[in-house]
Write an enzyme that holds these catalytic residues in place. Structure first.
Site, PDB file in Angstrom:
ATOM      1  CG  HIS A   1      26.670   7.676  23.330  1.00  0.00           C
ATOM      2  ND1 HIS A   1      27.283   8.568  24.514  1.00  0.00           N
ATOM      3  CD2 HIS A   1      26.427   8.778  22.226  1.00  0.00           C
ATOM      4  CE1 HIS A   1      26.574   9.840  23.844  1.00  0.00           C
ATOM      5  NE2 HIS A   1      26.262   9.897  23.062  1.00  0.00           N
TER       6      HIS A   1
ATOM      7  CD  GLU B   1      29.358   6.333  26.527  1.00  0.00           C
ATOM      8  OE1 GLU B   1      28.016   5.664  27.606  1.00  0.00           O
ATOM      9  OE2 GLU B   1      29.331   7.437  26.180  1.00  0.00           O
TER      10      GLU B   1
ATOM     11  NE  ARG C   1      29.677  10.477  20.848  1.00  0.00           N
ATOM     12  CZ  ARG C   1      29.552  11.251  22.173  1.00  0.00           C
ATOM     13  NH1 ARG C   1      30.023  10.393  23.429  1.00  0.00           N
ATOM     14  NH2 ARG C   1      29.305  12.379  22.432  1.00  0.00           N
TER      15      ARG C   1
ATOM     16  CG  HIS D   1      24.763   8.325  28.507  1.00  0.00           C
ATOM     17  ND1 HIS D   1      25.172   9.104  27.722  1.00  0.00           N
ATOM     18  CD2 HIS D   1      23.436   8.609  28.384  1.00  0.00           C
ATOM     19  CE1 HIS D   1      24.043   9.751  26.929  1.00  0.00           C
ATOM     20  NE2 HIS D   1      23.246   9.296  27.559  1.00  0.00           N
ATOM     21  CB  SER D   2      29.346   4.748  31.261  1.00  0.00           C
ATOM     22  OG  SER D   2      30.229   4.089  30.509  1.00  0.00           O
TER      23      SER D   2
ATOM     24  CD  GLU E   1      27.153  10.280  31.300  1.00  0.00           C
ATOM     25  OE1 GLU E   1      28.732   9.277  31.324  1.00  0.00           O
ATOM     26  OE2 GLU E   1      27.483  11.292  30.112  1.00  0.00           O
TER      27      GLU E   1
END
Lengths: 93, 312
Positions: free
Chosen positions: B72, B75, B130, B199-200, B273
């Site tokens: 994404h 991020e 994103r 991810h974040s 994440e």
């Protein structure tokens, strides 16, 4: 370049199933042009949502009408973006 | 051209453009020819190379660990962490006994920017983009959510068939070159033992499944390893992660990368994440890149070491 002056990111923590359901409805509402940064997961789990400035009042009124509490996580998104850009330029220099 | 002369003088505490990241990759390869090589596994929709760094000390088709960042594009902490991870690997090999043992027996593949078109777009046009940048026929909305495009209950609950949605799955499984390139690479390699997607920003460590509440066959081991990983991570700065199956800890999501990887037989499949603490979201200040990457590395190391110690 797209800018985000006045956009806010709201943090909403659904307290019960009814508010959770409300959040899910909000996710499906295209008219508010919401951008969910953290989606709806469960009761007591934070939901973060970016709200465009032109819909801020409506969204806040909607939440307040449903007795759903929220806090402002980011007050003006563009301020953070400007700071980020300036830091990148400064680091590059 | 990058303003950086080598990877020692590279500024790891700043966010970088795509061209700077590509330059960094080439510098790292040039500086460490016996350890690092660059593989181009495909092209993005807009024609950008999909670069994967291979960290290997030799051997043929060794068991391997896959790490990807930036599926994404907004991020940014994930791509920035990927740069730091790459430098960390070359710095620690030969000095850190755990990483050295891993790399003496396994290879590590690192894709720092899975979604380069989206990442470029976040730098040039819309910081909060994103998805990919591929047009959707019949719609004015652009892009596919690459983490809904995998062949794992593709198009099921938790993904959208609406091209304007941020979770749009795309027209068919593996329709996006950014996903198909990884699928082809992982399948042709055939010996990937861990698949880690970064991810974040909600501080989670997730394992399969996302598309069903049915527990993965290895749930007990995955859960126990997740606890070890988040404990190691928290030991540095106290950053707390929640862990569990994607379905239980987050929400139902179909077509995700780790579910696909797990169903391919890659047991150690995790999504991380990374942090924010509820203040900045996707706009984590650059001064938090190194602390975030450092703590994340501890979790990755826990999983990588377990993978090495528990061959299957």
């Amino acid at each position: 370049k797209k800018t985000f002056e006045g956009h806010q990111v709201l943090r909403i923590i659904p307290k019960d199933d009814a508010q959770l359901s409300l959040m899910k409805n909000l996710e499906d509402m295209n008219e508010f042009e919401l951008d969910f940064w953290r989606g709806v997961t469960g009761v007591s789990m934070p939901v973060d949502v970016r709200v465009p400035i032109h819909n801020l009042e409506s969204v806040k009124m909607y939440l307040e009408a449903q007795n759903t509490e929220y806090s402002v996580m980011i007050k003006d998104l563009q301020v953070l973006l400007d700071r980020e850009q300036e830091e990148m330029k400064s680091a590059a220099r | 051209a990058s303003q950086h002369r080598n990877t020692d003088s590279f500024d790891y505490s700043s966010y970088h453009t795509l061209s700077e990241i590509y330059s960094f990759q080439d510098m790292l390869v040039a500086e460490n020819p016996n350890l690092v090589s660059k593989i181009v596994i495909g092209q993005s929709y807009e024609g950008r190379p999909l670069n994967v760094l291979k960290f290997s000390t030799g051997g043929t088709n060794r068991p391997a660990i896959w790490i990807d960042n930036g599926i994404h594009s907004r991020e940014w902490i994930t791509q920035a962490s990927g740069i730091w991870f790459a430098k960390k690997i070359v710095t620690d090999y030969g000095t850190d006994p755990t990483l050295t043992a891993i790399l003496d027996n396994m290879d590590i593949f690192l894709e720092m920017v899975i979604n380069p078109d989206g990442f470029y777009y976040t730098h040039t046009t819309n910081r909060l983009w994103r998805k990919t940048r591929k047009p959707n026929p019949g719609s004015s909305c652009i892009g596919v959510d690459l983490n809904r495009n995998w062949d794992a209950d593709f198009g099921g609950p938790g993904a959208s068939s609406y091209p304007c949605s941020i979770t749009y799955s795309g027209p068919s499984a593996h329709s996006e070159s950014e996903v198909k390139s990884i699928v082809d690479f992982v399948k042709s390699h055939g010996n990937i033992k861990a698949f880690l997607s970064v991810h974040s920003y909600s501080q989670l460590l997730l394992y399969p499944y996302g598309y069903t509440m049915t527990p993965a066959e290895d749930q007990a081991e995955l859960d126990s390893l997740a606890l070890k990983a988040v404990t190691d991570l928290a030991s540095l700065y106290g950053t707390t992660y929640t862990y569990g199956s994607f379905f239980d800890a987050l929400y139902q999501g179909s077509g995700t990368s780790i579910d696909w990887a797990y169903n391919q037989g890659i047991k150690y499949a995790y999504t991380l994440e990374q942090r924010d603490t509820g203040t900045y979201g996707f706009l984590l200040p650059a001064n938090q890149i190194i602390p975030t990457a450092t703590e994340t590395w501890l979790a990755l190391m826990a999983i990588m070491d377990h993978t090495y110690q528990n061959p299957y």
